[in-house]
Design a protein around this motif. Structure first.
Motif, PDB file in Angstrom:
ATOM      1  N   GLU A   9       0.834  -1.200   0.000  1.00 14.31           N
ATOM      2  CA  GLU A   9       0.000   0.000   0.000  1.00 14.31           C
ATOM      3  C   GLU A   9       0.873   1.256   0.000  1.00 14.31           C
ATOM      4  OE1 GLU A   9      -2.465  -0.238   3.439  1.00 14.31           O
ATOM      5  OE2 GLU A   9      -3.314  -2.189   2.866  1.00 14.31           O
TER       6      GLU A   9
ATOM      7  N   GLU B 289      -4.862   4.149  -4.510  1.00 17.38           N
ATOM      8  CA  GLU B 289      -5.043   4.290  -3.069  1.00 17.38           C
ATOM      9  C   GLU B 289      -5.619   3.008  -2.478  1.00 17.38           C
ATOM     10  OE1 GLU B 289      -4.217   6.750  -1.025  1.00 17.38           O
ATOM     11  OE2 GLU B 289      -3.328   7.932  -2.641  1.00 17.38           O
TER      12      GLU B 289
ATOM     13  N   ARG C 102       0.987   4.090  -2.967  1.00 14.26           N
ATOM     14  CA  ARG C 102       0.619   5.484  -2.685  1.00 14.26           C
ATOM     15  C   ARG C 102       1.728   6.433  -3.125  1.00 14.26           C
ATOM     16  NH1 ARG C 102      -1.653   3.425   2.118  1.00 14.26           N
ATOM     17  NH2 ARG C 102       0.282   3.872   3.258  1.00 14.26           N
TER      18      ARG C 102
END
Length: 627
Positions: A27, A37, A31
C-alpha cells in the motif's frame, strides 16, 4: 553461541511476517508511486498480471496455495516426470530439425549435427522436405541403431514410414532396438491443410503402422500428437493442451478399434508442444500436460506403466522475429531451458534465423550448442523437476490443467477433434484468442525486444536462402512481429524509393530533466515502425521550432516534455509546427483536461504508454507516403 544457548537458525531470531504486513508495505509503495489508493487485498490485486485462459498471476504465493497430490517422478499423475529418473541419467534427447529438400545437403547437416552433440534427427519428408526416395541418401552414414529418427511427412507419412523401416532392416539394425517416431498425424494434417477427403483412410493407415511398430519395433512410436499447428495459429497454452488431449483420445479410439490394447495404444503416441520464452508458463504447461494425459489414460483403463506422456518440446516459431534476429538466441535459450526444467523427453531448439529462411551452419551450431551448455555445463538435467514444490509453479500448473480440461471437454462435447476442426469451432476459438493477443502486441503491453521495443533501424538486414514453403490451406500461421514487420517493410520501401527512411522531428521542450523521458519514449515508439527520429537541436520553443523542423527533413513532428511544460508551451509550438508545414503533430503523453486546447492549436494525436502503437505508426506512414 554459548554453551547455555541452543544453536538456532538465523531466521528464528526474527518474528514471522504475515500477509497483512506485506500488503501494508505494498500500500505504501503504491501510494508513493501514485498508482492507486487501494488497501489490503485490493492493493495486492493491483500488482496481479492477467494471462490468457482466464489465469491471473498474483504477486505473492504462499504455502496456503498448496502443493497437494504432486506424486513422485515416474508415477501417476506424472506431474514431476514421466520416468522415475527423469532425464538425470543421460539428459534429454537433443533433437534438431532438418528442412532441406536436397538429400545431399540434408545429409551434410544431419551428419554435422550428430557429430556435434545432437542425439536424434527430425526430418521433413515429402511436400516441403526431402523426397521419400531421398531418405536413403539423407541418412547415409547415420548409425540408425544409435540415433533416433523422427519423421514429419504430412500426407506422405505412410510411404515415408515404410521407407524408413526398410532402411532400418537394410542397415542391419534390429527393429527391436531402434527408437524414433514415424510422425503419422492425420488430424494435425487436417488442421494444417483443411482437407479431410482422405482422413478416414489416413487414420486406418496410421493404425496399421502402430500395430506393426507394436509387434516389430516397440521402440518406435507411429503417431505424433502435434500441438504446434494450434500454437502457431495463435492458440493459448490451455488451448494447445486441450486440443492435444482431444487428438490423443481420437487416436486411442482409432487404435483400440483396430485391435490394439489400451496400453499398446498409449505407447504409440508422442506429444509435441511449443516452448516459449515465457519460462514459467512453459514449465507449467509441460507438467500440466503429463497430469492431464495421465487422467485420460486412467479413465481409458491404461496401466500406470503406459500412462506417462512422451513429450517433444519445440521452441516457438510464433515468438521468433525477422528483425534483429540475434535476439532469437536469447528467446530460444530461455525456451530450451524451460522445456528441460519442465521435463520434456526431447527438445528442439530452432536456429535463430529460422524465420528468415533456411538456417545456415552457424545458426545450426548455436542451436545445438545452446542445449549442450544447458546439459553439459549447467547440468540442468541432473535435477528432477527443479520447479517442483514452488507454490507459484504448482498453482500455475493446476490452473492451466483446469482450463485445458474444460476446453477438452468442450471439444469432446462437439463430437471430437475431427468434427471441431471441420465445423470451424477450433479455428474460431484460436482466432479470437489471437485477436486479443494482437491487441496487446499493438499496444505494446506484450513487448517484443528489438521490434516493438528498442529497435535498431541502422542494423543491416540478415538474409538467408528461402526455406521450402510449408503446407497450408487450413489454420493460419502467425507471428508476434507480424504487424510491426509490415510497418518496417513499408519503411524499407520508402528507403529504397527515396534514399532515406521516413522521419519524425522530436520537438523537445523545456530543460533536459523535463523532456528526456518522453523523448526516449517517442523515439522507441516511432522507430518500431521504421520511422527515423531527429531530435536536434534540443530544446526548442515556439520561436526556434520552425527552423529546426525544416532542417530535420521530417514531415511530421512529436512534442516531448513534462505535463507542466506542455501547459506553458505546447499550444504555441504545435501551432508553429503546423505553420512550418508539419503534416501531423503528435504529443507524447495523455492530454488530460487540456485536450481541446492542444487540438485547437494543431495537435493531431496523443501517444502514450498503452496507446495503439500500430495504428499510430500506420497512420503516420500513410501521411508521409501520400505526401
Amino acid at each position: 553461541m554459548t554453551a547455555e544457548s541452543p544453536e538456532l537458525p538465523l531466521a528464528a531470531a526474527f518474528p514471522d511476517a504475515d500477509r497483512e504486513q506485506w500488503q501494508r508495505l505494498v500500500e505504501g509503495v503504491l501510494r508513493k508511486s501514485g498508482v492507486t489508493e487501494a488497501t489490503g487485498a485490493a492493493a495486492e490485486d493491483a500488482l496481479a498480471t492477467d494471462l490468457q485462459d482466464g489465469i491471473r498471476i498474483r504477486p505473492l504465493y504462499t504455502a496456503e496455495d498448496g502443493t497437494a497430490a504432486l506424486g513422485h517422478p515416474g508415477f501417476p499423475p506424472f506431474v514431476r516426470a514421466g520416468r522415475p529418473e527423469g532425464t538425470s541419467v543421460a539428459g534429454w534427447d537433443v533433437r534438431q530439425r532438418h528442412v532441406h529438400t536436397d538429400p545431399r545437403r540434408a545429409n551434410e547437416s544431419v551428419l554435422a549435427d550428430l557429430e556435434n552433440g545432437v542425439t536424434s534427427v527430425w526430418l521433413t519428408v515429402g511436400d516441403g522436405g526431402v523426397p521419400v526416395e531421398g531418405l536413403e541418401q539423407t541418412l547415409d552414414g547415420v548409425y540408425l541403431d544409435l540415433a533416433a529418427v523422427v519423421l514429419d511427412a504430412g500426407a506422405d507419412f505412410a510411404p515415408a514410414a515404410e521407407e524408413l523401416l526398410r532402411l532400418y532392416t537394410a542397415s542391419g539394425a534390429p527393429l527391436s532396438e531402434v527408437t524414433g517416431c514415424l510422425g503419422a498425424d492425420p488430424l494435425g494434417l487436417l488442421a494444417r491443410t483443411g482437407d479431410d477427403a482422405k482422413l478416414r483412410l489416413q487414420l486406418e493407415s496410421a493404425a496399421r503402422l502402430a500395430a506393426r511398430c507394436t509387434a516389430e519395433a516397440p521402440g518406435i512410436r507411429a503417431l505424433a500428437v502435434d500441438a504446434l499447428p494450434y500454437h502457431e495459429a495463435g492458440g493459448s497454452a490451455a488451448e494447445e493442451l486441450g486440443i492435444s488431449l482431444a487428438t490423443g483420445v481420437a487416436y486411442l479410439r482409432q487404435l483400440t478399434e483396430a485391435g490394439l490394447g489400451i496400453d499398446d495404444a498409449c505407447r504409440q503416441l508422442e506429444f509435441r508442444y511449443a516452448a516459449s520464452a515465457d519460462q514459467f508458463l512453459t514449465i507449467a504447461k509441460l507438467r500440466a500436460a503429463r497430469r492431464l494425459w495421465a487422467r485420460v489414460a486412467e479413465v481409458c483403463g491404461a496401466s500406470p506403466a503406459a500412462a506417462a506422456q512422451r513429450q517433444h518440446a519445440v521452441t516457438s516459431t510464433v515468438m521468433m522475429t525477422r528483425r534483429d534476429p540475434w535476439v532469437n538466441m536469447l528467446r530460444t535459450t530461455v525456451a530450451g531451458l524451460s522445456a528441460g526444467v519442465g521435463g520434456a523427453d526431447a527438445v528442439t531448439v530452432l536456429p535463430f534465423d529460422a524465420a528468415l529462411g533456411t538456417p545456415d551452419a552457424f545458426a545450426r551450431r548455436i542451436a545445438r550448442n545452446t542445449q549442450s551448455v544447458l546439459l553439459e555445463e549447467s547440468h540442468l538435467s541432473k535435477v528432477i523437476d527443479p520447479a517442483g514444490g514452488s507454490w507459484y509453479v504448482e498453482s500455475l500448473t493446476g490452473e492451466l490443467a483446469r482450463a485445458a480440461w474444460a476446453w477438452f471437454q468442450e471439444i469432446e462435447g462437439a463430437d471430437g477433434q475431427a468434427a471441431s476442426l471441420r465445423s470451424g469451432m477450433i479455428a474460431g476459438r484460436l482466432a479470437r484468442t489471437w485477436e486479443r493477443r494482437t491487441e496487446d502486441l499493438a499496444r505494446r503491453r506484450e513487448p517484443i525486444t528489438g521490434v516493438s521495443e528498442f529497435p535498431h533501424l541502422a542494423e543491416p538486414p540478415v538474409h538467408r536462402e528461402p526455406a521450402p514453403t510449408p503446407i497450408g490451406g487450413g489454420l493460419p500461421r502467425v507471428r508476434r512481429d507480424d504487424a510491426y514487420e509490415r510497418l518496417r517493410s513499408r519503411s524499407d520501401d520508402h528507403l529504397a524509393a527515396n534514399g532515406a527512411r521516413p522521419k519524425v522531428f522530436l520537438a523537445a521542450l523545456g530543460p533536459v530533466a523535463a523532456h528526456t523521458a518522453r523523448v526516449a519514449f517517442a523515439a522507441n515508439l516511432f522507430q518500431a515502425g521504421g520511422i527515423e527520429t531527429v531530435a536536434e537541436p534540443a530544446p526548442v520553443d515556439a520561436e526556434s521550432v520552425a527552423e529546426a523542423f525544416a532542417r530535420s527533413g521530417a514531415r511530421i513532428a512529436c512534442l516531448c516534455s513534462s505535463d507542466a511544460v506542455y501547459g506553458e508551451q505546447a499550444a504555441a509550438v504545435a501551432a508553429a509546427l503546423k505553420s512550418a508545414g508539419a503534416l501531423r503533430v503528435h504529443l507524447a503523453g495523455k492530454p488530460g483536461e487540456r485536450r481541446e486546447e492542444f487540438v485547437a492549436a494543431g495537435v493531431d494525436s496523443f501517444v502514450f504508454a498503452g496507446c495503439d502503437a500500430v495504428e499510430v505508426l500506420s497512420s503516420a506512414l500513410d501521411v508521409m507516403e501520400v505526401a
